[in-house]
Write a protein that holds these residues in place. Structure first.
Motif, PDB file in Angstrom:
ATOM      1  N   TYR A 158       0.849  -1.187   0.000  1.00 38.06           N
ATOM      2  CA  TYR A 158       0.000   0.000   0.000  1.00 38.06           C
ATOM      3  C   TYR A 158       0.888   1.241   0.000  1.00 38.06           C
ATOM      4  N   PRO A 208      -4.206   4.714   3.272  1.00 41.01           N
ATOM      5  CA  PRO A 208      -3.400   3.886   2.375  1.00 41.01           C
ATOM      6  C   PRO A 208      -4.171   3.493   1.117  1.00 41.01           C
ATOM      7  N   PHE A 228      -4.156   0.775  -2.160  1.00 43.00           N
ATOM      8  CA  PHE A 228      -3.687  -0.544  -2.540  1.00 43.00           C
ATOM      9  C   PHE A 228      -2.844  -0.497  -3.814  1.00 43.00           C
ATOM     10  N   GLN A 238      -1.222  -7.224  -4.490  1.00 41.32           N
ATOM     11  CA  GLN A 238      -1.313  -8.340  -3.577  1.00 41.32           C
ATOM     12  C   GLN A 238      -0.736  -9.576  -4.228  1.00 41.32           C
ATOM     13  N   ILE A 279      -9.093 -11.715   1.601  1.00 43.80           N
ATOM     14  CA  ILE A 279      -8.081 -10.883   2.228  1.00 43.80           C
ATOM     15  C   ILE A 279      -7.730 -11.417   3.608  1.00 43.80           C
ATOM     16  N   GLU A 326      -7.588 -11.282   7.781  1.00 47.10           N
ATOM     17  CA  GLU A 326      -7.043 -10.239   8.625  1.00 47.10           C
ATOM     18  C   GLU A 326      -5.624  -9.914   8.189  1.00 47.10           C
ATOM     19  N   ASN A 381     -17.049  -8.438   2.911  1.00 45.08           N
ATOM     20  CA  ASN A 381     -16.868  -9.617   3.742  1.00 45.08           C
ATOM     21  C   ASN A 381     -15.582  -9.560   4.543  1.00 45.08           C
ATOM     22  N   ASN A 382     -14.925  -8.411   4.513  1.00 47.29           N
ATOM     23  CA  ASN A 382     -13.768  -8.176   5.369  1.00 47.29           C
ATOM     24  C   ASN A 382     -13.832  -6.735   5.857  1.00 47.29           C
ATOM     25  N   GLN A 418     -11.700  -4.188   8.871  1.00 50.48           N
ATOM     26  CA  GLN A 418     -10.779  -4.024   9.983  1.00 50.48           C
ATOM     27  C   GLN A 418     -10.764  -2.578  10.443  1.00 50.48           C
ATOM     28  N   PHE A 464      -8.112   0.074  12.369  1.00 50.65           N
ATOM     29  CA  PHE A 464      -6.698   0.263  12.685  1.00 50.65           C
ATOM     30  C   PHE A 464      -6.514   1.594  13.421  1.00 50.65           C
ATOM     31  N   TYR A 518     -10.653  -7.147  13.711  1.00 49.06           N
ATOM     32  CA  TYR A 518     -11.088  -7.717  12.438  1.00 49.06           C
ATOM     33  C   TYR A 518     -12.542  -8.079  12.668  1.00 49.06           C
ATOM     34  N   GLY A 544     -13.081  -4.787   2.581  1.00 52.09           N
ATOM     35  CA  GLY A 544     -12.787  -5.587   1.405  1.00 52.09           C
ATOM     36  C   GLY A 544     -14.050  -6.272   0.917  1.00 52.09           C
ATOM     37  N   THR A 569     -12.499  -9.878  -3.736  1.00 53.98           N
ATOM     38  CA  THR A 569     -11.396  -8.949  -4.013  1.00 53.98           C
ATOM     39  C   THR A 569     -10.237  -9.254  -3.081  1.00 53.98           C
ATOM     40  N   TYR A 570      -9.081  -8.709  -3.427  1.00 48.57           N
ATOM     41  CA  TYR A 570      -7.877  -8.980  -2.660  1.00 48.57           C
ATOM     42  C   TYR A 570      -7.270  -7.710  -2.097  1.00 48.57           C
ATOM     43  N   LYS A 571      -8.057  -6.677  -1.978  1.00 49.26           N
ATOM     44  CA  LYS A 571      -7.522  -5.426  -1.482  1.00 49.26           C
ATOM     45  C   LYS A 571      -8.460  -4.832  -0.448  1.00 49.26           C
ATOM     46  N   TYR A 572      -7.848  -4.070   0.469  1.00 51.04           N
ATOM     47  CA  TYR A 572      -8.617  -3.270   1.384  1.00 51.04           C
ATOM     48  C   TYR A 572      -8.767  -1.868   0.811  1.00 51.04           C
ATOM     49  N   PHE A 613      -9.456   1.815   2.178  1.00 51.14           N
ATOM     50  CA  PHE A 613      -9.417   2.540   3.441  1.00 51.14           C
ATOM     51  C   PHE A 613     -10.294   3.782   3.381  1.00 51.14           C
TER      52      PHE A 613
END
Lengths: 114, 109
Positions: free
Chosen positions: A35, A43, A45, A48, A100, A102, B30-31, B33, B35, B48, B90, B94-97, B99
């Motif tokens: 990131y 951040p 992306f 990955q 993804i 955690e 489905n994700n 978090q 921080f 999480y 996320g 997908t494979y990214k967060y 923010f």
């Protein structure tokens, strides 16, 4: 157990140069994400990787590239640096797989381009 | 793509006060978090929490996925709670967060 590690901590480069940033994930994690965080923003992306394959790419130019090694560590390369590439570069690791899950972030590499 | 909005953008509290930070997102996820980013830039995992409620000491979080929001509660705030709080989401497959823009919290002694 050690967390995510990144090197170097700080870096100063000149416009047009190339830079390589390194990341080691948490032991047992097979996924690494990169990131970019510009001052004052969240951040963004970049990439990955999971099991050495690129799983996702953000909206960044081809000057940005990455790879993952058999030990799951990763490198982020940026060519032809621009002033706008100055940012905090964050690496995150996760157990990975089909989602993804955690993510755990490293301390970051602060890149300054002059 | 998914849009993530956090509120309030800035918050100043007296030590000992309670606060609620909100994260709204525009599509199913489905994700998720939460921080805390400290002054040195380190992103510290708080929760999480793609759904449900969790508690960890003075912090707790609730995600109502069907209504597309998550809340972070900070009770009895301390000066060490100062920093920027980010929500990251996320989407399915997908494979990214993504923010949010963060909530900048300052706790005064």
């Amino acid at each position: 157990d050690a967390g995510v590690t990144q090197s170097p901590t700080h870096l100063i480069k000149t416009r047009g140069q190339h830079v390589t940033l390194r990341c080691s994930p948490i032991s047992g994690h097979k996924s690494v994400s990169w990131y970019q965080q510009v001052l004052g923003q969240g951040p963004q992306f970049i990439f990955q990787y999971y099991e050495k394959e690129e799983r996702g790419r953000g909206n960044f130019p081809d000057r940005f590239s990455a790879r993952q090694f058999p030990n799951y560590s990763s490198e982020l390369n940026v060519n032809a640096l621009l002033l706008g590439d100055s940012a905090l570069y964050l690496c995150a690791s996760s157990s990975g797989g089909t989602s993804i899950y955690e993510q755990y972030f490293g301390p970051g590499t602060r890149l300054t381009v002059t | 793509g998914i849009q993530v909005e956090q509120s309030p953008p800035d918050l100043i509290l007296q030590e000992g006060a309670n606060s609620t930070l909100r994260c709204n997102f525009s599509d199913s996820v489905n994700n998720l978090q939460w921080f805390h980013q400290n002054p040195w830039g380190q992103l510290i995992n708080l929760f999480y929490i793609p759904s449900g409620t969790k508690q960890n000491g003075r912090l707790s979080a609730t995600t109502v996925a069907t209504e597309r929001y998550s809340l972070l509660y900070i009770s009895s705030s301390q000066t060490t709670d100062s920093g920027v709080y980010f929500c990251a989401v996320g989407g399915l497959g997908t494979y990214k967060y993504i923010f949010g823009t963060g909530t900048r919290l300052k706790v005064l002694a």
